[in-house]
Design an enzyme around this catalytic site. Structure first.
Site, PDB file in Angstrom:
ATOM      1  N   ILE A 150      38.617  48.897  40.232  1.00 47.34           N
ATOM      2  CA  ILE A 150      39.923  48.527  40.796  1.00 47.34           C
ATOM      3  C   ILE A 150      40.915  49.680  40.627  1.00 47.34           C
ATOM      4  CG2 ILE A 150      41.835  46.871  40.655  1.00 47.34           C
ATOM      5  CD1 ILE A 150      39.718  44.794  39.690  1.00 47.34           C
ATOM      6  N   ASP A 169      42.028  56.454  30.392  1.00 49.28           N
ATOM      7  CA  ASP A 169      40.732  55.758  30.340  1.00 49.28           C
ATOM      8  C   ASP A 169      39.803  56.624  29.508  1.00 49.28           C
ATOM      9  OD1 ASP A 169      38.167  54.687  30.763  1.00 49.28           O
ATOM     10  OD2 ASP A 169      38.720  53.926  32.744  1.00 49.28           O
ATOM     11  N   CYS A 228      47.563  43.078  36.631  1.00 47.42           N
ATOM     12  CA  CYS A 228      46.682  42.293  37.515  1.00 47.42           C
ATOM     13  C   CYS A 228      45.312  42.227  36.861  1.00 47.42           C
ATOM     14  CB  CYS A 228      46.569  43.032  38.832  1.00 47.42           C
ATOM     15  SG  CYS A 228      46.984  42.012  40.196  1.00 47.42           S
ATOM     16  N   ARG A 230      44.188  41.225  32.924  1.00 49.90           N
ATOM     17  CA  ARG A 230      43.976  40.034  32.117  1.00 49.90           C
ATOM     18  C   ARG A 230      45.200  39.711  31.285  1.00 49.90           C
ATOM     19  NH1 ARG A 230      41.131  38.376  34.901  1.00 49.90           N
ATOM     20  NH2 ARG A 230      38.979  37.699  34.743  1.00 49.90           N
ATOM     21  N   GLU A 259      46.676  30.240  30.810  1.00 53.69           N
ATOM     22  CA  GLU A 259      46.804  29.877  32.229  1.00 53.69           C
ATOM     23  C   GLU A 259      46.421  28.416  32.394  1.00 53.69           C
ATOM     24  OE1 GLU A 259      44.696  32.681  34.714  1.00 53.69           O
ATOM     25  OE2 GLU A 259      45.695  34.381  33.782  1.00 53.69           O
ATOM     26  N   HIS A 278      47.657  34.081  39.167  1.00 53.19           N
ATOM     27  CA  HIS A 278      46.289  34.646  39.141  1.00 53.19           C
ATOM     28  C   HIS A 278      45.686  34.666  40.553  1.00 53.19           C
ATOM     29  CE1 HIS A 278      42.674  35.324  36.251  1.00 53.19           C
ATOM     30  NE2 HIS A 278      42.532  36.032  37.358  1.00 53.19           N
ATOM     31  N   GLY A 280      44.928  37.611  42.162  1.00 54.93           N
ATOM     32  CA  GLY A 280      44.316  38.918  42.443  1.00 54.93           C
ATOM     33  C   GLY A 280      43.091  38.839  43.340  1.00 54.93           C
TER      34      GLY A 280
HETATM   35  N1  LIG Z   1      43.717  39.326  38.739  1.00 58.05           N
HETATM   36  C1  LIG Z   1      42.536  39.066  39.219  1.00 58.05           C
HETATM   37  O1  LIG Z   1      42.332  38.081  39.920  1.00 58.05           O
HETATM   38  C2  LIG Z   1      41.419  39.978  38.931  1.00 58.05           C
HETATM   39  C3  LIG Z   1      41.362  40.654  37.752  1.00 58.05           C
HETATM   40  N2  LIG Z   1      40.318  41.487  37.481  1.00 58.05           N
HETATM   41  C4  LIG Z   1      40.292  42.186  36.202  1.00 58.05           C
HETATM   42  O2  LIG Z   1      40.511  43.570  36.398  1.00 58.05           O
HETATM   43  C5  LIG Z   1      39.947  44.298  35.324  1.00 58.05           C
HETATM   44  C6  LIG Z   1      39.300  45.574  35.811  1.00 58.05           C
HETATM   45  O3  LIG Z   1      38.243  45.282  36.697  1.00 58.05           O
HETATM   46  P1  LIG Z   1      37.290  46.432  37.284  1.00 58.05           P
HETATM   47  O4  LIG Z   1      38.086  47.600  37.720  1.00 58.05           O
HETATM   48  O5  LIG Z   1      36.407  45.768  38.246  1.00 58.05           O
HETATM   49  O6  LIG Z   1      36.483  46.798  35.986  1.00 58.05           O
HETATM   50  P2  LIG Z   1      35.696  48.170  35.672  1.00 58.05           P
HETATM   51  O7  LIG Z   1      34.746  47.831  34.589  1.00 58.05           O
HETATM   52  O8  LIG Z   1      35.180  48.784  36.910  1.00 58.05           O
HETATM   53  O9  LIG Z   1      36.833  49.120  35.082  1.00 58.05           O
HETATM   54  C7  LIG Z   1      37.435  48.934  33.848  1.00 58.05           C
HETATM   55  C8  LIG Z   1      37.826  50.301  33.320  1.00 58.05           C
HETATM   56  O10 LIG Z   1      38.543  50.092  32.114  1.00 58.05           O
HETATM   57  C9  LIG Z   1      38.187  51.160  31.227  1.00 58.05           C
HETATM   58  N3  LIG Z   1      38.499  50.740  29.860  1.00 58.05           N
HETATM   59  C10 LIG Z   1      37.800  49.905  29.057  1.00 58.05           C
HETATM   60  N4  LIG Z   1      38.421  49.805  27.854  1.00 58.05           N
HETATM   61  C11 LIG Z   1      39.531  50.590  27.936  1.00 58.05           C
HETATM   62  C12 LIG Z   1      40.565  50.895  27.010  1.00 58.05           C
HETATM   63  N5  LIG Z   1      40.570  50.366  25.776  1.00 58.05           N
HETATM   64  N6  LIG Z   1      41.534  51.725  27.417  1.00 58.05           N
HETATM   65  C13 LIG Z   1      41.528  52.257  28.670  1.00 58.05           C
HETATM   66  N7  LIG Z   1      40.557  52.040  29.575  1.00 58.05           N
HETATM   67  C14 LIG Z   1      39.561  51.198  29.200  1.00 58.05           C
HETATM   68  C15 LIG Z   1      36.720  51.370  31.489  1.00 58.05           C
HETATM   69  O11 LIG Z   1      36.304  52.656  31.099  1.00 58.05           O
HETATM   70  C16 LIG Z   1      36.629  51.188  32.994  1.00 58.05           C
HETATM   71  O12 LIG Z   1      36.730  52.439  33.659  1.00 58.05           O
HETATM   72  C17 LIG Z   1      39.010  43.312  34.624  1.00 58.05           C
HETATM   73  O13 LIG Z   1      39.603  42.860  33.443  1.00 58.05           O
HETATM   74  C18 LIG Z   1      38.924  42.156  35.560  1.00 58.05           C
HETATM   75  O14 LIG Z   1      38.689  40.964  34.905  1.00 58.05           O
HETATM   76  C19 LIG Z   1      39.324  41.701  38.386  1.00 58.05           C
HETATM   77  C20 LIG Z   1      39.346  41.064  39.592  1.00 58.05           C
HETATM   78  C21 LIG Z   1      40.388  40.117  39.944  1.00 58.05           C
HETATM   79  O1  LIG Z   2      38.392  33.641  40.120  1.00 61.05           O
HETATM   80  C1  LIG Z   2      39.477  34.191  40.326  1.00 61.05           C
HETATM   81  O2  LIG Z   2      40.207  33.932  41.277  1.00 61.05           O
HETATM   82  C2  LIG Z   2      39.945  35.245  39.336  1.00 61.05           C
HETATM   83  C3  LIG Z   2      39.210  36.515  39.501  1.00 61.05           C
HETATM   84  C4  LIG Z   2      39.285  37.346  38.292  1.00 61.05           C
HETATM   85  O3  LIG Z   2      40.184  37.304  37.526  1.00 61.05           O
HETATM   86  C5  LIG Z   2      38.147  38.231  38.019  1.00 61.05           C
HETATM   87  O4  LIG Z   2      37.287  38.371  38.889  1.00 61.05           O
HETATM   88  O5  LIG Z   2      38.090  38.791  36.917  1.00 61.05           O
END
Ligand SMILES: NC(=O)C1=CN([C@@H]2O[C@H](COP(=O)(O)OP(=O)(O)OC[C@H]3O[C@@H](n4cnc5c(N)ncnc54)[C@H](O)[C@@H]3O)[C@@H](O)[C@H]2O)C=CC1
Ligand SMILES: O=C(O)CCC(=O)C(=O)O
Length: 526
Positions: A150, A169, A228, A230, A259, A278, A280
């Site tokens: 993301i 990161d 966006c 957690r 939540e 929530h 996203g």
């Molecule tokens: N609001 C929503 O509806 C959604 C929220 N999310 C959340 O977005 C977050 C990121 O998702 P992705 O990009 O797909 O994950 P990803 O795994 O591709 O990227 C996460 C990044 O965070 C880095 N990271 C891990 N620990 C760290 C730290 N202590 N300090 C700095 N960087 C660190 C990792 O190296 C990685 O590059 C997840 O927590 C996911 O749950 C994802 C989809 C929808």
């Molecule tokens: O299910 C949803 O709408 C939330 C998605 C989300 O937070 C995630 O994929 O990590």
């Protein structure tokens, strides 16, 4: 027919896929105590972020094989509890990447131009153009925390809007950051330099309250923060205080420590705070993506196939997995075989990856060997998810070595198992058509396909011994399918491997051991 319980609203496309192989019940919003009551009859659960799958629910899920999270974050599943019970947890690592990135960007622009409040003002019959003067993001510095899927997409879009990018990161290389046009900095610098900060990291013990009163104090008074990722990564009380005091410029949140949000100092704030529930991942496209992605994995697992995005078994690219699958079967077969030869408890297992196999990712092969090794004791309770933990808990020492220079076969696997009183080893390989061949037993060369019922002996290589064993089996009405002897020197020590059509009748092993020259005999069932 297996049964799947869908606990949160999931796109119909996912339900259609599940319905091909299972009875699908959709029961959303069940309280924990209700879920505990109904879960015993289900083989799979499918959830989004609304359902918390606790250890209690997992314990009650006596039939559960898989929990599918239609999204990225699995922090609402007790993954260690699932792993312990051999339940696969899968997610959709990419299905909602674009949706989440676009929501973060939408929040950033909304904050800059006060869109939610301006909209409300017009709907209230007002025309307050002065009140809603905004700021541009062009040439401003965006601090991205987490440059994963993301974060990278946000970076690309923000770069296109003319923003300067910095990122924190610790797990990303400077080259990767460079490719994305980001300068890697430490967290303090990011907090101090950024005009906008956007979080894209998982919630872990390390990231919980990463943004707190101390770090908020480092931000520019005009800077804005977007979460966006957690809830719980930002200390909400400290953020509300910083916004109320005008210590920072604004915040937009999509996720919260609890939540639904309910009562919170955040809801009392003015246009400096934008809150969404929530959302996203809430786009039509993302919901189809994640539902299809996870439903396909649940379907596959219920059909006995592997899942492509299991979070609690070694992650392998599907192409790599496809290539490795015959070797996993080989490792499992050899693990099962060697454990039966040792007979007793196995205390240590040496796993040697040889030839082309030495160039592969070893973890899945090690796990497959352990699964085979433990299947005698644990039967269907052991699987790819819990094999390592089960082996660890039984104190089995696992040693892994590799030697690409061994070229007897293209790739082969040697397992050496040691118990309190016996030690045995077996080597196996794959033929061109993917068929398994056992190629050595205790160092003696053979060439035998594994069979459901087998007999292994150690004996002295001498005239008549093969005939005696053959006659003995015949007298017990056992039909021999094949027989092979492996020896290193004439009239020295040798092994005999027989594949037989039926299980050996009781008492025959004792008779075999009485044959002069026979030193040891083991039956094996694969
Ligand atoms: N609001 C929503 O509806 C959604 C929220 N999310 C959340 O977005 C977050 C990121 O998702 P992705 O990009 O797909 O994950 P990803 O795994 O591709 O990227 C996460 C990044 O965070 C880095 N990271 C891990 N620990 C760290 C730290 N202590 N300090 C700095 N960087 C660190 C990792 O190296 C990685 O590059 C997840 O927590 C996911 O749950 C994802 C989809 C929808
Ligand atoms: O299910 C949803 O709408 C939330 C998605 C989300 O937070 C995630 O994929 O990590």
């Amino acid at each position: 027919m297996p049964k799947v319980l869908v606990c949160d609203p999931i796109d119909q496309a996912g339900i259609d896929i599940l319905s091909q192989v299972a009875q699908v019940d959709v029961k959303t919003g069940l309280p924990v105590e209700e879920l505990v009551k109904v879960v015993p009859e289900y083989d799979a659960l499918m959830i989004r972020s609304g359902t918390r799958v606790t250890a209690e629910i997992i314990e009650a899920g006596v039939q559960l094989k898989i929990i599918g999270r239609a999204g990225v974050g699995v922090d609402n599943v007790d993954v260690p509890a699932a792993t312990r019970k051999g339940i696969i947890v899968v997610n959709s690592p990419e299905g909602n990447t674009i949706a989440a990135a676009e929501h973060a960007l939408a929040l950033m622009l909304s904050l800059s131009r006060h869109i939610p409040d301006a909209n409300q003002s017009v709907k209230n019959g007002k025309w307050e153009r002065k009140k809603f003067v905004g700021t541009e993001v062009y040439k401003k510095t965006l601090g991205i925390v987490g440059l994963g899927k993301i974060g990278s997409h946000v970076a690309a879009a923000a770069k296109a809007m003319g923003m300067k990018l910095i990122a924190f990161d610790p797990f990303i290389s400077a080259e990767r950051a460079d490719q994305l046009g980001c300068r890697l900095v430490d967290m303090d610098v990011l907090m101090q330099e950024a005009d906008y900060i956007t979080l894209h990291i998982p919630k872990t013990p390390e990231t919980t309250n990463l943004i707190n009163a101390k770090s908020l104090a480092k931000m520019k008074p005009t800077a804005r923060i977007i979460n966006c990722a957690r809830g719980g990564i930002i200390d909400e009380a400290a953020l509300a205080e910083a916004l109320k005091n005008g210590q920072i410029g604004g915040a937009a949140l999509d996720v919260y420590a609890n939540e639904p949000l309910g009562e919170s100092p955040l809801t009392e704030l003015g246009k400096e705070a934008i809150l969404t529930p929530h959302l996203g991942a809430s786009t039509t496209e993302a919901q189809v993506n994640v539902a299809v992605d996870v439903a396909e994995q649940i379907r596959d697992v219920l059909l006995g196939l592997p899942a492509r995005s299991a979070v609690n078994i070694p992650g392998l690219h599907p192409d790599a997995l496809e290539q490795l699958r015959p070797y996993l079967q080989l490792a499992e077969t050899l693990g099962n075989l060697v454990s039966q030869l040792v007979g007793d408890r196995v205390e240590s297992l040496n796993i040697h990856l040889q030839g082309e196999l030495a160039n592969n990712q070893s973890q899945p092969i090690v796990i497959a060997a352990l699964k085979g090794l433990l299947s005698r004791a644990l039967r269907e309770r052991v699987n790819y998810v819990n094999a390592s933990i089960e082996a660890q808990e039984r104190g089995i020492r696992v040693i892994e070595t590799r030697d690409a220079s061994i070229r007897d076969y293209r790739g082969s696997l040697l397992l050496q198992a040691k118990g309190p009183s016996e030690e045995h080893d077996v080597t196996g390989t794959l033929l061109g058509d993917g068929e398994i061949r056992i190629t050595t037993v205790d160092g003696f060369p053979i060439n035998v396909p594994p069979n459901q019922h087998m007999l292994f002996t150690r004996h002295r290589d001498m005239p008549g011994i093969i005939g005696k064993i053959g006659s003995l089996l015949g007298s017990f009405n056992v039909n021999i399918a094949s027989m092979q002897v492996g020896r290193q020197i004439v009239r020295g020590d040798a092994v005999m491997v027989l594949t037989i059509d039926d299980p050996l009748p009781e008492g025959i092993l004792e008779e075999i051991l009485k044959v002069p020259g026979i030193r040891d005999a083991n039956t094996v069932m694969l």
